[in-house]
Structure formats: structure tokens, C-alpha cells
Design a protein around this motif. Structure first.
Motif, short mmCIF file in Angstrom:
data_model
loop_
_atom_site.label_atom_id
_atom_site.label_comp_id
_atom_site.label_asym_id
_atom_site.label_seq_id
_atom_site.Cartn_x
_atom_site.Cartn_y
_atom_site.Cartn_z
N UNK A 1 -4.58 0.45 13.93
CA UNK A 1 -4.62 -0.54 12.84
C UNK A 1 -3.46 -1.53 13.03
N UNK A 2 -3.74 -2.82 13.17
CA UNK A 2 -2.66 -3.77 13.47
C UNK A 2 -1.60 -3.92 12.37
N UNK A 3 -2.01 -3.88 11.11
CA UNK A 3 -1.03 -4.07 10.02
C UNK A 3 -1.17 -2.99 8.97
N UNK A 4 -0.07 -2.26 8.80
CA UNK A 4 -0.09 -1.15 7.84
C UNK A 4 1.03 -1.32 6.82
N UNK A 5 0.70 -1.14 5.54
CA UNK A 5 1.73 -1.05 4.50
C UNK A 5 1.68 0.39 4.01
N UNK A 6 2.80 1.09 4.13
CA UNK A 6 2.83 2.50 3.74
C UNK A 6 3.66 2.64 2.47
N UNK A 7 3.00 3.02 1.38
CA UNK A 7 3.69 3.04 0.08
C UNK A 7 3.91 4.47 -0.40
#
Lengths: 68, 465
Positions: B313-319
């Protein structure tokens, strides 16, 4: 001059107990930088003198041990 | 691009609401791309920073967001139109962990110190001018450099202390969660408040005493003054001394070592190494099938599973809600060179709201962008049981956010769920696999369902109906 700035800073610490909200934090930040610049420059000079004193004794000791 | 095109862009583009503070220029949107219009009052500064090589050096050092100046003749009002590298996700300082805010502070000071070499300075030190790009903090405001001769001191000193130093010191000495204070105070944590919250022993640290405690006192002392504060002009070496003092102070601050709820989650899980490996493989299979370009890993803890799919996955936001887990995630990514994961401190049951003037300056979390996919592992039981959220609400919210969902259902027999139910009445009769599938089935088609061998857990790949 530096002494006056530091003295002004100390006077502020000693006299600011009133609890009114500040109107313009910029003025205080400006004034503090005048003190900080003096203190930091003073600190840097002290450090420089300290290194000179240290160097003096280290050189003397080295010279003494070399002579022995 | 011709002059006409420049005029058309500047005239028809929609101005970014939050870009109103600086008379040097503003941001605007055109065909989904963001541009910056540099106005005539900033022409000299823009040219000086360009010819001094400040922009080029800061970009090559990775401290400034790359941009290109669109070709076109200068006009009376418009000096230039810039097209900055486009951001995939905008995050805010109150969503960053301690180490992210610290790195952002250091980049700000380094740029200021770099500018001072050229008789210029950074006139703003807003934490909102920093964004994480490729895992590293970068200044995004290309109009921040100004001539040193215009100012008697560093005009952004107070702002730097409010935006960076105060929340960092509070997180270092009081509680990691105090980074969220920046959400309450849009222009940074008031120094008087920070000084009153910090323990007394911080007065013994010369840097904290000078830049926070004494600074707060000075602001209070000069706040009521009606006369202009005048003084000598500080020289570049003096300003460097102040910035260097701030830099060594910030660099020395460490996050408070506190036990957090989720800090050692993966060491305390109830399933075996084999089950963990199997879960990892299934998640990878599902993400390979889904092929999202953007993904939010919600409740992602220290980013273990974000990193497991980082090559897919090219762009990940991990919250995650736990600031210690987010610090760990940021540092692991930094150390291992994983650049496409942005770790953020987010409480999914109370995500960042829209704040600022007219609630339009800083967008709510879900108002900023929507991902292609959501990864929700070991999360639903917390939302459903700890927060009493009906499964239908959770399904509706995820379906509102993203088309693809990879989600883990943890059965009631699982010891983690049992722990949640230990001291409370089980009022969740619908929290069953069938109940879960029925609730999510109203919003999603279940494409894949795979039980994790050796665990009372099942993974699902779902597509929005």
C-alpha cells in the motif's frame, strides 16, 4: 550593559506576582530575548574562560610530567 | 505556462481558508491541486532566499517541501505562483507523538539557523507549517524566510515556545497525553499555563527555566504595557545563540517513561507466534487482493501490521489512541527506513474535530481525506464492548470512510474480550460472529472470510455495497 540586562530580568522575576492576563505575549518574548542573548553570551564567555583556565593547568601538568 | 495562465490560476483558484495570516501570499486550489501565490510585498525576500540558495539547500536537506515556480512574467501584484509537492494527507501537531513534535521542532530551528547564515530568519515557527512527508518533517510554508534586518529579535520566538517547547516539556515532565493541549489552544499552549503545570524541579533546568518559566513571567510583566518595547537589535550571532540554546534543550528532552494501556500490547496478546504469523499472512493476502492506494490502520498500535503491508500500500496512516505506541511506531519506521507510514495519535471514539475560526481552519480528521481501505485489527471488541457502540454504527462509519475493509472479529471466548467483560455485566447478546456479519452485511459484501488458526479470531475482506 549585560549586568543591567540581567539585573532587569531578576527584578522582573521578583516583582511579577499580579495575575492579570497578558495582552500581547510578543512584548514579553521580545524582552526575554534581550535577557537571553545577554545570559547566553555571558555563558559562552564563561565557558571560554573556563576552557582557558583548564588548558593552563593541563598544559602545566603535562609540562611538569614531561620534565620529570 | 504564460502570464495569462498565472493570472487565471490566481484569479479563479479557490483560496484555502486557513491561508489568511500572512500578507506575503496565500494558498489556493485549482483542479484538485494546491498552489501558492507569492505576492509583491514578499518579492525581495523570495528573490533573496532563492539567490542565497536557501530554498535549494533546505529542499536537498529534506527540510523544505519541494516546489516548482511556474513559468510566467511577474505582475504588479503577483510575484510568482508556486506548485508545491502535493501532500497525500495533512496531519496536525495535536495528532503527533512526542518524537514527531520533537523532530518537527528541530527542523524548524535548523531552518532558522540556516537562514541566519544568510542574514535572514524564519519569521514564523508555527507547528502547522510542518507536515510529515515520506516519514520526515518538512516545512511547507515557502514564505517563512524574511530579512533579519527587519526585526529587533526573533519574531517567532514566542510562537516556537508555545507550539513546540511547551507541549514537549509537558509531555516530558507531566503526561504524554498533554500533546492534545495544542488542540485546545490553536496558537500554541500559553506559556503561563505550561509553567503552572510543570513540576517545580523543571526550574532547576536552565533551558526550561529561561525559555518557559522566565519567558512566561516576562509575557505577564509586559502584557499590560502600553508603550512599544524597544531595545537594541540582536545580531545574527546572538540570535544563533538563542536558537542553539533552544535546539540543545529540545534535543535533550525525552518522552515521559510512563506505563500506558497499549504500550506492550503485542507482548501480552493471547495468541501464539504461529497464529500471529498466520494473521500476518492473511492480512497480506487480503491487501494484495484489495490493492488500495491509501489505507488507514485504525487502532494500529505500534504499526506492526501497517509495516506488514507497507510494500503493498503506497500511503498508510496508522492511528492509535496510545501515545507510547505511536512513539514506538514512529521510531521503528524511522530506524528501518519505512517512509510511507504516518503514525498518529487518534482516539477513534473521539477523533480530531474541525477547529479554528468558523471551525474551518483545521479540518476534522475525516474531513481531510478518505482512504481507499481501512484495516481494523483487534479493534471491534473495544468499540463494541468498552464503548458500547452498536456494531451497525461501526459498520456505517467504516463504510462512510472507505470502500474496502479488512477487519478482525474477536470472539467473546477470546481472553482479551473476557478481560473487557471481567468487571461488567455482559449486555452484548448480539456480539457474536453471526451478529457481526449481519451488522456489517447491511453495508458491505463479504468477499473473504478466514479464521486465524490457533486463535478465536476471524479476518474478513469486505467491499462497500
Amino acid at each position: 550593559m549585560k549586568f543591567r540586562i540581567i539585573a532587569a530580568g531578576l527584578a522582573v522575576i521578583a516583582t511579577t506576582n499580579s495575575a492579570y492576563a497578558y495582552l500581547d505575549p510578543g512584548a514579553g518574548s521580545f524582552a526575554l530575548q534581550m535577557i537571553a542573548a545577554g545570559l547566553l553570551a555571558g555563558g559562552a564567555s564563561l565557558k571560554l574562560y573556563w576552557f582557558r583556565i583548564k588548558d593552563f593547568f593541563v598544559t602545566r601538568r603535562r609540562k611538569a610530567s614531561h620534565d620529570n | 505556462m504564460t502570464t495569462d495562465t498565472n493570472s487565471r490560476l490566481a484569479a479563479h483558484g479557490r483560496r484555502e481558508f486557513s491561508s489568511f495570516r500572512d500578507p506575503s501570499g496565500y494558498l489556493f486550489w485549482e483542479h484538485g491541486q494546491i498552489y501558492r501565490r507569492v505576492l509583491a510585498p514578499y518579492a525581495k525576500q523570495y528573490d533573496a532566499a532563492t539567490s542565497a540558495g536557501l530554498f535549494a539547500r533546505a529542499i536537498s536537506d529534506g527540510r523544505l517541501l519541494p516546489f516548482e515556480e511556474l513559468p510566467g512574467r511577474r505582475e504588479a501584484e503577483t510575484t510568482a505562483i508556486l506548485r508545491p509537492a502535493q501532500l497525500t494527507f495533512v496531519s496536525y501537531p495535536y495528532e503527533w507523538s512526542f518524537d514527531q513534535l520533537k523532530d518537527a521542532a528541530l527542523v524548524t530551528l535548523d531552518l532558522h539557523l540556516q537562514a541566519l547564515e544568510h542574514e535572514m530568519l524564519l519569521k514564523d515557527a508555527s507547528a502547522y507549517n510542518i507536515q510529515f512527508v515520506g516519514g520526515r518533517p518538512q516545512l511547507i510554508d515557502h514564505l517563512s524566510f524574511d530579512f533579519l534586518s527587519e526585526y529587533g529579535a526573533w519574531p517567532a520566538y514566542g510562537q516556537f515556545c508555545r507550539h513546540f517547547l511547551a507541549p514537549l516539556a509537558l509531555m516530558a515532565y507531566v503526561d504524554l497525553s498533554l500533546g492534545k493541549l495544542s488542540q485546545l489552544y490553536l496558537d500554541g499552549v500559553p506559556l503561563e499555563l505550561a509553567a503552572s503545570l510543570l513540576p517545580r524541579r523543571t526550574k532547576l533546568r536552565p533551558g526550561i527555566y529561561l525559555h518557559l518559566h522566565l519567558h512566561a513571567k516576562m509575557q505577564k510583566a509586559h502584557g499590560g504595557t502600553r508603550k512599544k518595547v524597544s531595545g537594541r537589535k540582536l545580531s545574527a550571532p546572538q540570535l544563533k545563540a538563542i536558537a542553539s540554546s533552544l535546539r540543545s534543550l529540545v534535543a535533550s528532552l525525552k518522552p515521559r517513561n510512563q506505563e500506558t494501556e497499549w504500550g506492550s500490547y503485542y507482548e501480552e496478546t493471547n495468541y501464539t507466534g504461529t497464529a500471529f504469523g498466520a494473521k500476518r499472512n492473511i492480512v497480506r493476502e487480503m491487501m494484495s487482493a484489495a490493492q488500495p492506494k491509501t489505507m488507514w490502520d485504525v487502532g494500529g498500535n505500534n504499526g506492526e501490521f501497517s509495516r506488514a503491508v507497507a510494500d503493498l500500500v503506497p500511503n498508510i496512516v496508522c492511528m492509535d489512541i496510545d501515545p507510547a505506541a505511536v512513539i514506538a511506531n514512529y521510531n521503528i519506521c524511522k530506524r528501518t527506513g519505512v517512509a510511507n507510514i504516518l503514525p498518529l495519535v487518534v482516539d477513534l471514539t473521539n477523533p480530531s474535530p474541525a477547529i479554528g475560526f468558523a471551525n474551518e481552519e483545521r479540518a476534522a480528521l475525516q474531513g481531510r481525506s478518505r482512504p481507499d481501505a481501512i484495516l481494523a485489527l483487534a479493534l471491534v471488541h473495544h468499540l463494541a464492548i468498552s464503548n458500547n457502540l452498536p456494531l451497525e454504527y461501526i459498520a456505517a462509519h467504516f463504510a462512510d470512510l472507505a470502500e474496502t475493509l479488512v477487519i478482525e472479529f474477536v470472539e467473546k471466548s477470546d481472553s482479551q474480550v473476557q478481560r473487557l467483560l471481567l468487571n461488567r455485566k455482559d449486555i452484548f447478546p448480539h456480539y457474536t460472529e453471526a451478529g457481526f456479519e449481519a451488522a456489517f452485511g447491511t453495508r458491505y459484501e463479504i468477499e473473504q472470510k478466514q479464521p486465524i488458526p490457533g486463535a478465536a479470531r476471524t479476518l474478513y475482506l469486505m467491499r462497500r455495497k
